[in-house]
Write a protein that holds these residues in place. Structure first.
Motif, PDB file in Angstrom:
ATOM      1  N   ILE A  82       0.831  -1.201   0.000  1.00 32.09           N
ATOM      2  CA  ILE A  82       0.000   0.000   0.000  1.00 32.09           C
ATOM      3  C   ILE A  82       0.868   1.255   0.000  1.00 32.09           C
ATOM      4  O   ILE A  82       1.807   1.371   0.798  1.00 32.09           O
ATOM      5  CB  ILE A  82      -0.915   0.028   1.238  1.00 32.09           C
ATOM      6  N   VAL A  83       0.550   2.194  -0.875  1.00 29.87           N
ATOM      7  CA  VAL A  83       1.065   3.561  -0.774  1.00 29.87           C
ATOM      8  C   VAL A  83      -0.054   4.411  -0.200  1.00 29.87           C
ATOM      9  O   VAL A  83      -1.141   4.510  -0.778  1.00 29.87           O
ATOM     10  CB  VAL A  83       1.503   4.115  -2.143  1.00 29.87           C
ATOM     11  N   GLY A  84       0.188   5.003   0.957  1.00 28.30           N
ATOM     12  CA  GLY A  84      -0.791   5.867   1.609  1.00 28.30           C
ATOM     13  C   GLY A  84      -0.397   7.323   1.458  1.00 28.30           C
ATOM     14  O   GLY A  84       0.788   7.673   1.494  1.00 28.30           O
ATOM     15  N   ALA A  85      -1.399   8.200   1.292  1.00 27.89           N
ATOM     16  CA  ALA A  85      -1.151   9.633   1.146  1.00 27.89           C
ATOM     17  C   ALA A  85      -2.419  10.376   1.563  1.00 27.89           C
ATOM     18  O   ALA A  85      -3.405   9.765   1.976  1.00 27.89           O
ATOM     19  CB  ALA A  85      -0.771   9.978  -0.297  1.00 27.89           C
ATOM     20  N   HIS A  86      -2.390  11.696   1.458  1.00 31.71           N
ATOM     21  CA  HIS A  86      -3.615  12.460   1.740  1.00 31.71           C
ATOM     22  C   HIS A  86      -3.805  13.556   0.713  1.00 31.71           C
ATOM     23  O   HIS A  86      -2.854  14.076   0.126  1.00 31.71           O
ATOM     24  CB  HIS A  86      -3.627  13.017   3.173  1.00 31.71           C
ATOM     25  N   THR A  87      -5.070  13.896   0.488  1.00 28.46           N
ATOM     26  CA  THR A  87      -5.453  14.804  -0.595  1.00 28.46           C
ATOM     27  C   THR A  87      -5.693  16.228  -0.141  1.00 28.46           C
ATOM     28  O   THR A  87      -5.805  17.130  -0.975  1.00 28.46           O
ATOM     29  CB  THR A  87      -6.741  14.302  -1.267  1.00 28.46           C
ATOM     30  N   ASP A  88      -5.823  16.463   1.152  1.00 28.14           N
ATOM     31  CA  ASP A  88      -6.184  17.798   1.656  1.00 28.14           C
ATOM     32  C   ASP A  88      -4.948  18.613   2.008  1.00 28.14           C
ATOM     33  O   ASP A  88      -3.873  18.058   2.279  1.00 28.14           O
ATOM     34  CB  ASP A  88      -7.104  17.688   2.871  1.00 28.14           C
ATOM     35  N   SER A  89      -5.106  19.923   1.979  1.00 24.75           N
ATOM     36  CA  SER A  89      -4.041  20.855   2.328  1.00 24.75           C
ATOM     37  C   SER A  89      -4.638  21.977   3.169  1.00 24.75           C
ATOM     38  O   SER A  89      -5.823  22.315   3.019  1.00 24.75           O
ATOM     39  CB  SER A  89      -3.402  21.463   1.070  1.00 24.75           C
ATOM     40  N   PRO A  90      -3.856  22.586   4.055  1.00 30.31           N
ATOM     41  CA  PRO A  90      -4.373  23.707   4.839  1.00 30.31           C
ATOM     42  C   PRO A  90      -4.788  24.860   3.927  1.00 30.31           C
ATOM     43  O   PRO A  90      -4.079  25.195   2.972  1.00 30.31           O
ATOM     44  CB  PRO A  90      -3.178  24.107   5.713  1.00 30.31           C
ATOM     45  N   ASN A  91      -5.926  25.456   4.221  1.00 36.74           N
ATOM     46  CA  ASN A  91      -6.401  26.553   3.369  1.00 36.74           C
ATOM     47  C   ASN A  91      -7.526  27.313   4.064  1.00 36.74           C
ATOM     48  O   ASN A  91      -7.755  27.150   5.270  1.00 36.74           O
ATOM     49  CB  ASN A  91      -6.841  26.037   1.991  1.00 36.74           C
ATOM     50  N   LEU A  92      -8.245  28.118   3.306  1.00 36.34           N
ATOM     51  CA  LEU A  92      -9.400  28.876   3.796  1.00 36.34           C
ATOM     52  C   LEU A  92     -10.645  28.279   3.143  1.00 36.34           C
ATOM     53  O   LEU A  92     -10.697  28.148   1.914  1.00 36.34           O
ATOM     54  CB  LEU A  92      -9.269  30.356   3.431  1.00 36.34           C
ATOM     55  N   ARG A  93     -11.647  27.938   3.957  1.00 35.96           N
ATOM     56  CA  ARG A  93     -12.836  27.274   3.432  1.00 35.96           C
ATOM     57  C   ARG A  93     -14.090  28.097   3.737  1.00 35.96           C
ATOM     58  O   ARG A  93     -14.206  28.720   4.793  1.00 35.96           O
ATOM     59  CB  ARG A  93     -12.960  25.872   4.014  1.00 35.96           C
ATOM     60  N   VAL A  94     -15.012  28.077   2.799  1.00 27.68           N
ATOM     61  CA  VAL A  94     -16.190  28.933   2.845  1.00 27.68           C
ATOM     62  C   VAL A  94     -17.160  28.458   3.914  1.00 27.68           C
ATOM     63  O   VAL A  94     -17.456  27.259   4.030  1.00 27.68           O
ATOM     64  CB  VAL A  94     -16.866  28.964   1.462  1.00 27.68           C
TER      65      VAL A  94
END
Length: 432
Positions: A82-94
């Motif tokens: 398995i290669v594990g990773a994540h798709t989210d990044s710190p940001n500003l959300r509405v």
């Protein structure tokens, strides 16, 4: 013995295109799925019965994707790689009520997601993207990739001590972007604008998951173009490399001794506790159903997981030339020095000696150098999906990644060679 590399500078070019086209986790998994489709993978629905046929399959859930390739003749107890990773990044959300403003300015109300470097979002041209949920139960991706919003910084004339005392930002008062002029702020204006932008009927949107993003595209930097500057490298760099590695490994077909898997989760930046996060049931459900679809039992599932290894791939810290004292004095990972092996004895990373040996073997096979990262004892250590994956599923897990600067900035910096070095190492790992 090392094999010829699968990826070269063209991989980094493609990474830059992937970053630009993936302003949100929803766009990132859609783009990863498109690449896998071209490699012969097909989407399966979680609500359908699964079959045990060979080939590549993937599941999409929100901002997460789990994809796997079953070689011909694979047994029910065949272990996974398995290669594990994540798709989210710190940001500003509405926020749920996005329309706001004051003093003749029209603004968008945002909430802070994860731990961004807030100052990096100031005075930057920002677009708006995300997922729209429609009245008929479907969803639609939207991406306004042009200068639309801006978080204006206070002029130095009104904050004379900013350069001596440091910039102090209040997350509620100082981070709300402007997007126009007008005294009359009306609820529904922003969503109506997005409906028009997406070609939707007025009033068709009943829910939304929206976030802002810098519209400046990724770019090569430096005298010899040896650096890459761009957004969301943490952690789309790993998602992109894992997608490429899985597609390449699938090309080996029946020669594979393992079942290669890509698991890219959402919500890592705020703890992974969601139905699409690493601490949720998604990966375990997919692995178990894959075993059962091939006629396996609970015993086969236990045997498969006992032989499974996961590489948790996430960006890490390269030694900073202006702040070298913040790093461990004997561990100074450098950009373009190859992927890093992350170690922490307090289990903030999941790596142990046996995991190091697995990663070293993959790098040797791929002809890729690697480095080691450990935190300065006087500094707190971050964490990843690695310990979560190891604890939740009982899977041997190794934490690795690419060393970058400016982590959690709106625009991060890596070496131009490291992305394809990582992809080559991941491919060798998945192939076994």
């Amino acid at each position: 013995m090392s094999e010829p590399p699968r990826f070269d500078r063209g991989h980094t070019d493609d990474l830059m295109s992937f970053l630009a086209a993936s302003p949100t986790p929803y766009h990132a998994v859609a783009n990863a799925a498109e690449r896998l489709e071209k490699a012969g993978f097909r989407q399966v629905a979680e609500t359908d019965a699964w079959d045990g046929t060979a080939g590549g399959k993937y599941v999409l859930r929100g901002g997460a994707i789990v994809a796997w390739y079953v070689p011909e003749g694979a047994e029910a107890h065949t272990p996974f790689r398995i290669v594990g990773a994540h798709t989210d990044s710190p940001n500003l959300r509405v926020k749920p009520r996005p329309d706001s403003g004051a003093h003749g300015w029209r603004q968008v109300a945002v909430e802070i997601y994860g731990g961004p470097l807030l100052n990096s979002w100031l005075d930057r041209d920002l677009g708006l993207a995300g997922r729209l949920s429609l009245r008929d139960g479907t969803t639609r991706l939207v991406d306004v990739d042009r200068p639309l919003l801006r978080v204006p910084q206070l002029a130095i004339h009104l904050d004379r001590a900013v350069n001596s005392d440091g910039l102090k930002l209040d997350k509620q008062r100082h981070m709300q972007p402007v997007w126009g002029l007008g005294e009359d702020v009306r609820d529904g204006d922003l969503i109506a604008f997005l409906e028009e932008s997406a070609g939707l009927d007025e009033g068709s949107v009943t829910g939304w998951d929206l976030m802002v993003h810098p519209v400046e595209p990724p770019a090569y930097l430096g005298r010899d173009r040896e650096l890459v500057a761009g957004p969301r490298m943490d952690n789309l760099l790993s998602v992109h490399a894992g997608t490429a590695a899985l597609a390449a490994a699938a090309g080996r077909g029946p020669e594979l001794p393992y079942i290669p898997v890509l698991a890219a989760f959402d919500h890592e930046e705020n703890g992974s506790q969601s139905d699409t996060g690493a601490d949720g049931p998604l990966l375990g459900s997919v692995l178990e159903r894959s075993v059962f679809a091939r006629g396996g039992s609970l015993e086969d599932r236990a045997r498969a997981l006992a032989g499974t290894v996961c590489l948790s791939s996430d960006t890490g810290h390269a030694v900073h030339p202006n702040y070298a004292e913040r790093h461990d004095p004997t561990h100074h990972p450098r950009v373009d020095g190859g992927p890093i092996l992350k170690v922490n004895v307090n289990n903030r990373y999941a790596t142990d000696g046996s995991g190091r040996a697995v990663f070293a073997a993959a790098c040797e096979k791929a002809g890729v150098p690697f480095q080691t990262f450990v935190s300065n004892n006087a500094m707190p250590c971050g964490t990843t999906i690695g310990p979560i994956t190891a604890a939740r599923h009982g899977i041997r897990t190794v934490d690795i990644g690419v060393a970058i600067l400016s982590m959690h900035s709106a625009r991060e910096l890596c070496g131009a060679k490291d992305p394809f070095l990582l992809a080559n190492a991941l491919t060798a790992f998945l192939e076994g």
